[in-house]
Design an enzyme around this catalytic site. Structure first.
Site, PDB file in Angstrom:
ATOM      1  N   SER A 129       0.847  -1.198   0.000  1.00 36.69           N
ATOM      2  CA  SER A 129       0.000   0.000   0.000  1.00 36.69           C
ATOM      3  C   SER A 129       0.884   1.250   0.000  1.00 36.69           C
ATOM      4  O   SER A 129       0.412   2.352  -0.289  1.00 36.69           O
ATOM      5  CB  SER A 129      -0.939   0.005   1.212  1.00 36.69           C
ATOM      6  OG  SER A 129      -0.223  -0.282   2.390  1.00 36.69           O
ATOM      7  N   ASP A 175       6.061  -6.685   2.744  1.00 37.53           N
ATOM      8  CA  ASP A 175       5.023  -7.152   1.819  1.00 37.53           C
ATOM      9  C   ASP A 175       5.632  -7.356   0.430  1.00 37.53           C
ATOM     10  O   ASP A 175       6.195  -6.412  -0.154  1.00 37.53           O
ATOM     11  CB  ASP A 175       3.936  -6.060   1.760  1.00 37.53           C
ATOM     12  CG  ASP A 175       2.592  -6.586   1.332  1.00 37.53           C
ATOM     13  OD1 ASP A 175       2.443  -7.808   1.183  1.00 37.53           O
ATOM     14  OD2 ASP A 175       1.676  -5.752   1.167  1.00 37.53           O
ATOM     15  N   GLU A 212      -8.807 -10.225   4.107  1.00 36.17           N
ATOM     16  CA  GLU A 212      -9.187  -8.854   3.714  1.00 36.17           C
ATOM     17  C   GLU A 212     -10.501  -8.851   2.932  1.00 36.17           C
ATOM     18  O   GLU A 212     -10.714  -9.662   2.010  1.00 36.17           O
ATOM     19  CB  GLU A 212      -8.086  -8.226   2.842  1.00 36.17           C
ATOM     20  CG  GLU A 212      -8.488  -6.827   2.339  1.00 36.17           C
ATOM     21  CD  GLU A 212      -7.343  -5.976   1.825  1.00 36.17           C
ATOM     22  OE1 GLU A 212      -6.183  -6.416   1.875  1.00 36.17           O
ATOM     23  OE2 GLU A 212      -7.635  -4.842   1.379  1.00 36.17           O
TER      24      GLU A 212
HETATM   25  O1  KIV Z   1      -0.439  -3.437   1.609  1.00 30.96           O
HETATM   26  C1  KIV Z   1      -1.003  -3.399   2.713  1.00 30.96           C
HETATM   27  O2  KIV Z   1      -0.947  -2.404   3.436  1.00 30.96           O
HETATM   28  C2  KIV Z   1      -1.726  -4.587   3.136  1.00 30.96           C
HETATM   29  C3  KIV Z   1      -2.523  -4.538   4.395  1.00 30.96           C
HETATM   30  C4  KIV Z   1      -3.498  -3.479   4.456  1.00 30.96           C
HETATM   31  C5  KIV Z   1      -3.045  -5.851   4.794  1.00 30.96           C
HETATM   32  O3  KIV Z   1      -1.648  -5.575   2.472  1.00 30.96           O
END
Ligand code: KIV
Length: 283
Positions: free
Chosen positions: A48, A86, A185
């Site tokens: 994100s 991530d 999610e």
């Molecule tokens: O990219 C992100 O911030 C996420 C979370 C909101 C779970 O994957």
């Protein structure tokens, strides 16, 4: 401030003891410091990042180099929380080798303790390869934003029987393959509750109702700093965006009117007045 690091065994223990897990995202050092001081359990450097900090339209353009750069900054601000990086789009989809090398970068260069990746059945081989390489993996099922085009938008998933069954199978598959937690999610609360009850690893919900083992939000969303995105599942805990706007307007107004800087914010020292400078060398 707590300095004993949160570990993956802690999370599994907390699931057993029904101690709810708290998680938020961070993309830089100063926010990481705030989250760690507040005693958050997990900090996710989410992809994100692309939308929140880099201004992309979605998460798809985010690169490994961008993720590593921001993960390193967040690492420097954290002493207590578990740090999860991530994996961005196309950093793990192509091959096990790519996935291991890229996940390895999060651990070696970024200082993360674990990685997260999106998907269910289609990524189980990758998860197995990563766990086999000694890398801890958090899964992510339901509304997985990297599949936004396949979904035709950010739409709640698991609304019909077959889709709900698939999401549950995906979560169980991730657990079986060695994931230590799963983000749920954008799915109905009762489906999230059912999955949470069946898994022995923790579920971390976002837009998945109250019965997950933990909750995560994008920090800027819950602080009211997002100017264009107000989904139903986000609760605004503060209006930091309004506070920032009004401080910026005050600053601009005071600079323009000459009221800033005032005496309080200026340096004064006793000294002789400077002689007139005669030439460019100051002689
Ligand atoms: O990219 C992100 O911030 C996420 C979370 C909101 C779970 O994957």
């Amino acid at each position: 401030m707590k300095t004993v690091p949160v570990t993956i065994p802690d999370l599994l223990e907390w699931k057993k003891n029904q101690r709810i897990i708290t998680a938020l995202t961070a993309y830089d050092y100063s926010f990481a410091r705030f989250l760690d001081e507040a005693d958050i359990d997990i900090v996710l450097v989410g992809d994100s990042l692309g939308m929140v900090s880099l201004g992309y339209e979605n998460t798809l353009p985010v690169t490994m180099d961008e993720m590593i750069h921001h993960t390193r900054a967040v690492r420097r601000g954290i002493r207590h929380a578990l740090l999860v990086g991530d994996m961005p789009f196309m950093s793990y989809q192509v091959s096990d080798q790519d996935a291991i090398l890229n996940a390895g970068r999060f651990i070696k260069e970024g200082g993360a303790q674990a990685v997260k990746l999106e998907g269910g059945a289609q990524v189980l081989d990758r998860v197995q390869a990563l766990v086999g390489a000694g890398i801890s993996v958090m899964g992510h099922v339901g509304l997985t934003p990297q599949s936004v085009h396949q979904f035709g938008g950010y739409k709640v998933q698991g609304k019909n029987y077959l889709n709900a069954r698939q999401i549950k199978k995906d979560a169980l598959g991730l657990q079986k393959t060695g994931a230590f937690a799963v983000v749920l999610e954008g799915i109905p609360a009762d489906l999230a509750a059912e999955i949470t009850a069946e898994l022995t690893i923790p579920t971390i919900g976002i837009g998945a109702g109250p019965q997950c083992d933990g909750q995560i939000l994008v920090t800027q969303d819950m602080l009211g700093m997002n100017l264009d995105f107000f989904p139903k599942f986000v609760k605004k805990y503060a209006d930091v965006g309004d506070t920032i706007q009004s401080a910026l307007q005050d600053y601009i107004q005071e600079v323009r009117s000459g009221t800033f800087p005032d005496e309080e914010h200026s340096y004064r020292v006793e000294r002789k007045p400077l002689r007139k400078v005669e030439n460019a060398n100051g002689a």
